[in-house]
Scaffold this motif. Structure first.
Motif, mmCIF file in Angstrom:
data_model
loop_
_atom_site.group_PDB
_atom_site.id
_atom_site.type_symbol
_atom_site.label_atom_id
_atom_site.label_comp_id
_atom_site.label_asym_id
_atom_site.label_seq_id
_atom_site.Cartn_x
_atom_site.Cartn_y
_atom_site.Cartn_z
ATOM 1 N N UNK A 73 0.813 -1.230 0.000
ATOM 2 C CA UNK A 73 0.000 0.000 0.000
ATOM 3 C C UNK A 73 0.841 1.274 0.000
ATOM 4 N N UNK A 74 1.617 1.445 -1.074
ATOM 5 C CA UNK A 74 2.502 2.602 -1.164
ATOM 6 C C UNK A 74 2.273 3.332 -2.480
ATOM 7 N N UNK A 75 2.891 4.480 -2.608
ATOM 8 C CA UNK A 75 2.710 5.342 -3.772
ATOM 9 C C UNK A 75 3.099 4.636 -5.066
ATOM 10 N N UNK A 76 4.243 3.962 -5.068
ATOM 11 C CA UNK A 76 4.741 3.335 -6.280
ATOM 12 C C UNK A 76 3.791 2.251 -6.775
ATOM 13 N N UNK A 77 3.306 1.413 -5.866
ATOM 14 C CA UNK A 77 2.375 0.351 -6.259
ATOM 15 C C UNK A 77 1.049 0.936 -6.725
ATOM 16 N N UNK A 78 0.593 1.960 -6.045
ATOM 17 C CA UNK A 78 -0.652 2.608 -6.437
ATOM 18 C C UNK A 78 -0.555 3.130 -7.869
ATOM 19 N N UNK A 79 0.557 3.784 -8.195
ATOM 20 C CA UNK A 79 0.731 4.305 -9.547
ATOM 21 C C UNK A 79 0.843 3.185 -10.577
#
Length: 382
Positions: A73-79
């Motif tokens: 659940x982090x920015x990189x995975x979200x993007x």
């Protein structure tokens, strides 16, 4: 930048329009004009047939690009997840966190809070669980099924800057709790539930306004009890989402749902997992390997674990296999989810002043071109 897009049939969210040009000024739609009336200061892009529609909207996305939101659940995975869906024309999503620890839920909501203003495709968050009936937990692990307590409420009360969908079992919370959740502005849906008609009728009075993945993980219709499915059909004021991968729900029942729910009250969700736009057919879910086979994603118990489709697949399946008119199928992936979430004043239609989120696809339902806020983010060579 001023652009004029021509050469394809337009679907404005409700109807098809032919021999027209869509005008884009910077991030927004400037209007729709006759092809011979394009202002001279607009740069023309001519498409080779197909349909130009609003970008697709998906209110239940667990993952994509090899990533599952719960797992990272982090920015990189979200993007990565967002980009995986953009490739198939889905320009707006609700990342979904399934039943897990409070710590994971906190990390997911923190990431959404930090990124909500940095990505046009990010709408908010869909919290699916953990307030479920264990009988209908599906692939949600029993150890994470929980009841609402002060810790959850304290977290929920901080989520006031973006839309929140919360799927729960109405029989597992009190009316007082339901009213409080509604007061926070949440969209509240029944899912993973065995509530009876009377319980659901009471819940609808106090804020329940939707049903998650109709037919799946819920009580079914019987002679003397409508169950969750029958109740969803009966309560016209409520909306319902449905997964159209042809594995979760039989095509005849998808068509029945289309006929039974009032216009605009049934919309598609993918419930998609990490396999979207990724070469690997398996991924990890709750510390076990979950695999895709012939379009079905199943866990070690043989239970369906989300889907491997995107919204363009749902449109294709609904039209080709479920006898749903094409314009209705596209609306169920554009306008109708936008209306349910309360964002139909700026996305979900091709209309002057709306954000220029666009999907262009051919007669084989192959997405060729995609625009997000007026910027072309996918272009297939013709």
């Amino acid at each position: 930048m001023k652009q004029a897009i021509t050469g394809s049939k337009l679907f404005n969210g409700i109807d098809f329009i032919e021999h027209k040009a869509l005008l884009i000024d910077d991030q927004h739609i400037a209007g729709i004009v006759n092809e011979d009336a394009i202002p001279t200061d607009f740069q023309v892009k001519k498409l080779e047939g197909g349909i130009l529609s609003p970008g697709f909207i998906d209110l239940q996305v667990n993952g994509g690009g090899g990533k599952l939101f719960n797992n990272s659940p982090d920015k990189e995975s979200l993007n990565t997840i967002i980009s995986a869906h953009q490739y198939f024309g889905t320009t707006s999503i609700m990342p979904t966190v399934i039943s897990d620890s409070l710590n994971i839920l906190q990390k997911c909501t923190d990431t959404i809070s930090n990124e909500i203003n940095n990505n046009h495709s990010l709408l908010g968050i869909h919290i699916e669980g953990p307030f479920f009936n264990v009988k209908y937990r599906g692939v949600h692990q029993k150890q994470y099924i929980n009841t609402i307590n002060a810790s959850y409420l304290n977290l929920f009360e901080t989520l006031d800057k973006f839309p929140v969908m919360l799927t729960l079992a109405p029989e597992c919370i009190s009316i007082k709790q339901l009213k409080h959740l509604k007061s926070l502005g949440f969209k509240i849906l029944a899912g993973h539930t065995d509530a009876n008609y009377d319980q659901l009728e009471e819940a609808v009075k106090y804020g329940l306004d939707g049903f998650t993945h109709l037919f799946n993980a819920m009580g079914q219709i019987s002679a003397r009890e409508p169950g969750v499915v029958g109740s969803a059909f009966d309560f016209d004021e409520t909306s319902a989402s449905i997964i159209v991968d042809l594995h979760h729900v039989h095509p005849s029942l998808i068509n029945l749902s289309f006929k039974q729910k009032p216009k605009g009250k049934l919309f598609f969700v993918s419930d998609s997992m990490a396999t979207i736009n990724h070469g690997e057919p398996s991924f990890e879910l709750y510390d076990e390997v979950v695999s895709e086979s012939n379009g079905r994603i199943i866990n070690s118990e043989g239970k369906l674990a989300g889907s491997s489709i995107t919204q363009i697949d749902a449109i294709k399946n609904a039209y080709q296999k479920c006898s749903i008119p094409l314009e209705s199928a596209i609306s169920m992936a554009t306008l109708y989810p936008a209306e349910y979430l309360g964002v139909s004043d700026y996305i979900g239609q091709l209309k002057k002043g709306y954000r220029a989120d666009l999907a262009h696809f051919d007669s084989n339902f192959h997405v060729q071109n995609v625009w997000l806020a007026g910027k072309q983010i996918k272009e297939d060579p013709q």
